[in-house]
Scaffold this motif. Structure first.
Motif, short mmCIF file in Angstrom:
data_model
loop_
_atom_site.label_atom_id
_atom_site.label_comp_id
_atom_site.label_asym_id
_atom_site.label_seq_id
_atom_site.Cartn_x
_atom_site.Cartn_y
_atom_site.Cartn_z
N CYS A 121 0.83 -1.21 0.00
CA CYS A 121 0.00 0.00 0.00
C CYS A 121 0.86 1.26 0.00
CB CYS A 121 -0.93 0.00 1.21
SG CYS A 121 -2.25 -1.23 1.15
N ASP A 122 1.88 1.28 0.85
CA ASP A 122 2.73 2.48 0.98
C ASP A 122 3.52 2.77 -0.29
OD1 ASP A 122 1.83 2.74 3.54
OD2 ASP A 122 3.79 2.65 4.50
N ILE A 123 4.16 1.74 -0.87
CA ILE A 123 5.01 2.02 -2.02
C ILE A 123 4.20 2.23 -3.29
CG2 ILE A 123 7.03 0.87 -1.04
CD1 ILE A 123 6.49 -1.52 -2.82
N THR A 124 3.03 1.58 -3.39
CA THR A 124 2.19 1.80 -4.57
C THR A 124 1.63 3.21 -4.56
OG1 THR A 124 1.58 -0.55 -4.63
CG2 THR A 124 0.18 0.97 -5.86
N ALA A 125 1.18 3.66 -3.40
CA ALA A 125 0.65 5.03 -3.28
C ALA A 125 1.74 6.06 -3.54
CB ALA A 125 0.03 5.24 -1.92
N PHE A 126 2.95 5.81 -3.03
CA PHE A 126 4.05 6.75 -3.26
C PHE A 126 4.38 6.83 -4.74
CE2 PHE A 126 8.79 7.71 -2.63
CZ PHE A 126 8.57 9.08 -2.67
N ALA A 127 4.44 5.67 -5.40
CA ALA A 127 4.70 5.67 -6.84
C ALA A 127 3.62 6.43 -7.59
CB ALA A 127 4.80 4.23 -7.35
N ALA A 128 2.37 6.21 -7.23
CA ALA A 128 1.26 6.91 -7.88
C ALA A 128 1.35 8.41 -7.65
CB ALA A 128 -0.08 6.38 -7.37
N VAL A 137 -4.89 6.26 -6.89
CA VAL A 137 -4.50 4.97 -6.35
C VAL A 137 -5.68 4.37 -5.57
CG1 VAL A 137 -3.55 5.92 -4.18
CG2 VAL A 137 -2.70 3.73 -5.05
N GLU A 138 -5.79 3.06 -5.62
CA GLU A 138 -6.79 2.31 -4.87
C GLU A 138 -6.09 1.15 -4.17
OE1 GLU A 138 -9.85 1.11 -7.59
OE2 GLU A 138 -10.52 3.17 -7.99
N PHE A 139 -6.71 0.62 -3.11
CA PHE A 139 -6.11 -0.48 -2.34
C PHE A 139 -7.07 -1.63 -2.14
CE2 PHE A 139 -3.69 3.01 0.12
CZ PHE A 139 -2.62 2.99 -0.76
N VAL A 140 -6.52 -2.83 -2.14
CA VAL A 140 -7.16 -4.02 -1.58
C VAL A 140 -6.26 -4.48 -0.45
CG1 VAL A 140 -8.04 -6.34 -1.97
CG2 VAL A 140 -8.09 -4.66 -3.84
N PRO A 141 -6.49 -4.03 0.78
CA PRO A 141 -5.61 -4.43 1.89
C PRO A 141 -5.81 -5.91 2.22
CG PRO A 141 -7.44 -3.12 2.71
CD PRO A 141 -7.54 -3.09 1.23
N THR A 142 -4.73 -6.65 2.34
CA THR A 142 -4.82 -8.09 2.56
C THR A 142 -4.33 -8.53 3.93
OG1 THR A 142 -2.64 -8.50 1.59
CG2 THR A 142 -4.53 -8.52 0.09
N THR A 143 -3.80 -7.61 4.72
CA THR A 143 -3.37 -7.94 6.08
C THR A 143 -4.22 -7.17 7.08
OG1 THR A 143 -1.73 -6.16 6.22
CG2 THR A 143 -0.99 -8.28 5.30
N LEU A 144 -4.27 -7.66 8.29
CA LEU A 144 -5.02 -6.96 9.32
C LEU A 144 -4.40 -5.59 9.57
CD1 LEU A 144 -7.30 -6.95 11.40
CD2 LEU A 144 -5.75 -8.10 13.00
N SER A 151 -3.55 1.30 5.24
CA SER A 151 -4.21 1.70 3.99
C SER A 151 -5.05 2.96 4.14
CB SER A 151 -5.11 0.55 3.49
OG SER A 151 -6.19 0.33 4.38
N ILE A 152 -5.26 3.40 5.38
CA ILE A 152 -6.19 4.50 5.65
C ILE A 152 -5.43 5.80 5.90
CG2 ILE A 152 -8.14 5.22 7.09
CD1 ILE A 152 -8.11 2.29 8.19
N GLY A 153 -5.84 6.87 5.24
CA GLY A 153 -5.36 8.18 5.65
C GLY A 153 -4.28 8.82 4.83
N GLY A 154 -3.74 8.11 3.83
CA GLY A 154 -2.91 8.81 2.85
C GLY A 154 -1.43 8.86 3.08
N LYS A 155 -0.89 8.20 4.10
CA LYS A 155 0.56 8.20 4.26
C LYS A 155 1.17 7.19 3.29
CE LYS A 155 1.28 9.74 9.02
NZ LYS A 155 1.86 9.37 10.33
N SER A 156 2.09 7.66 2.45
CA SER A 156 2.77 6.76 1.53
C SER A 156 4.27 6.94 1.72
CB SER A 156 2.39 7.10 0.09
OG SER A 156 3.05 8.29 -0.35
N GLY A 157 5.06 5.99 1.19
CA GLY A 157 6.50 6.19 1.30
C GLY A 157 7.29 4.90 1.34
N CYS A 158 8.58 5.06 1.66
CA CYS A 158 9.48 3.91 1.73
C CYS A 158 10.59 4.19 2.74
CB CYS A 158 10.07 3.60 0.35
SG CYS A 158 11.07 4.93 -0.34
#
Length: 374
Positions: A121-128, A137-144, A151-158
């Motif tokens: 989620c973080d690196i895909t959003a940062f790339a976008a 960007v959209e997400f399908v979160p697969t972990t708890l 996935s919530i709130g817009g923080k992206s990065g690496c």
């Protein structure tokens, strides 16, 4: 597919999207129905660039979706499968996403879609966010963890130069697709990692959720579906409240970093990927409560109760975790803590608590912090 819809609204200062729409699905995981059903026909003229990792791509519930890309069924869209884990949360992975998006002929009107946990989620959003100055960007979160927090709130990065999330942007997803059943596929340590972020949310904002963690440990540890749905939805609503009030983390949103200044330092010193993010955050929460007590902010009874709950979920409560080897551990942790992006002077900002749902930000000296690291 019936979905419970929920939205998070963002201030107009952000150029990516004005809100995130979250759809909760109680049915079996079916990514084809989400992205290629008739109600998606309005997106047929736009390309979609899916990003996932090698672990998610091999899940039985995801394999049919991946297979259709291999068969050439989705001719207009692209799927990129990256390596799995924190060690791939790098600027190189971000640039790989961008490079493949360029090859696929994406425009800024097209959509990046991350299918995975917090790293994806973080690196895909940062790339976008930096692709042609911003594609959605959209997400399908697969972990708890990604469902209740990342996935919530817009923080992206690496990560970069052994510093956690040191490069990034605020760039929220336009839409999120929640399948709580993904949680049943998680390894025990990844499930436990997500629980730690959910418990953090309970401490900050939800007394009922706190009582659930306190009194229903057996059901929670067994991944009871009804309790998990309650946990996920409560965490989403709580984080939405923080984000809507303080999108770029100028004040109250910083409370969401409870346990994270200690935790990020632990991840760095132990080596990224050595422990899960949630393990580190849970340990950090214990250190924050010990420090809160030493500074006369909270009662010993509250501190002890929180530490006992941490133990109920097998989270580390020692002052120095066994995963760190060598001497001078306290000093090594503090050195990393000084590089935290929240700090602006010689002291270190720590999120601390007076009581359940009563949180404060304090600047602490090195000696204050060392007192709970020995």
């Amino acid at each position: 597919m019936n979905a419970l819809n929920f939205s998070i609204n963002y201030p107009s200062i952000h150029s990516g999207t004005d809100k995130s729409i979250i759809n909760f699905y109680n049915e079996q995981i079916d990514l084809y129905s989400v992205f290629y059903s008739e109600n998606q026909s309005e997106n047929n003229d736009r390309k979609r660039f899916f990003v996932t990792d090698s672990t998610v791509a091999t899940l039985e519930c995801v394999k049919p979706f991946v297979q259709k890309f291999e068969d050439g069924t989705y001719k207009n869209d692209t799927l990129l499968i990256l390596g799995s884990g924190e060690k791939y949360k790098t600027i190189e992975s971000v640039l790989q996403i961008i490079s493949e998006a360029v090859k696929a002929g994406l425009t800024r009107k097209d959509t990046f879609i991350g299918i995975g946990g917090g790293v994806i989620c973080d690196i895909t959003a940062f790339a976008a966010s930096i692709f042609k100055r911003g594609a959605s960007v959209e997400f399908v979160p697969t972990t708890l963890l990604s469902m209740v927090d990342a996935s919530i709130g817009g923080k992206s990065g690496c990560d970069y130069e052994n510093c956690k999330n040191i490069i990034g942007t605020f760039f929220p997803a336009k839409r999120l697709y929640y399948f709580p059943q993904f949680v049943q596929y998680l390894s025990e340590n990844q499930y436990n990692s997500g629980l730690a972020e959910a418990f953090k949310t309970a401490l900050l904002a939800d007394k009922e959720l706190y009582e659930l963690f306190k009194n229903e440990a057996e059901k929670i540890n067994k991944r009871d579906p009804q309790i998990l749905q309650t946990i996920i939805q409560k965490c989403v609503k709580a984080k939405a409240d923080y984000v809507e009030k303080d999108f770029t983390e100028q004040n109250i949103r910083a409370h969401l970093n409870l346990g994270h200044t200690f935790g990020h330092a632990l991840e760095s010193v132990a080596g990224f990927g050595t422990v899960t993010h949630g393990y580190a955050v849970a340990w950090g929460i214990g250190r924050c409560l010990e420090l809160s007590y030493k500074k006369d902010l909270c009662r010993s009874s509250y501190k002890d109760e929180v530490l006992n709950i941490l133990k109920m979920y097998n989270w580390e409560t020692k002052s120095i975790p066994d995963c760190i080897k060598g001497g001078g551990v306290g000093e090594r942790l503090i050195k990393v803590m000084h590089s935290d992006k929240k700090n602006q002077n010689q002291n270190i900002k720590i999120i601390m608590q007076k009581d359940i749902c009563s949180t404060v930000i304090e600047e602490c000296s090195d000696s204050d912090i060392l007192s709970v690291l020995k």
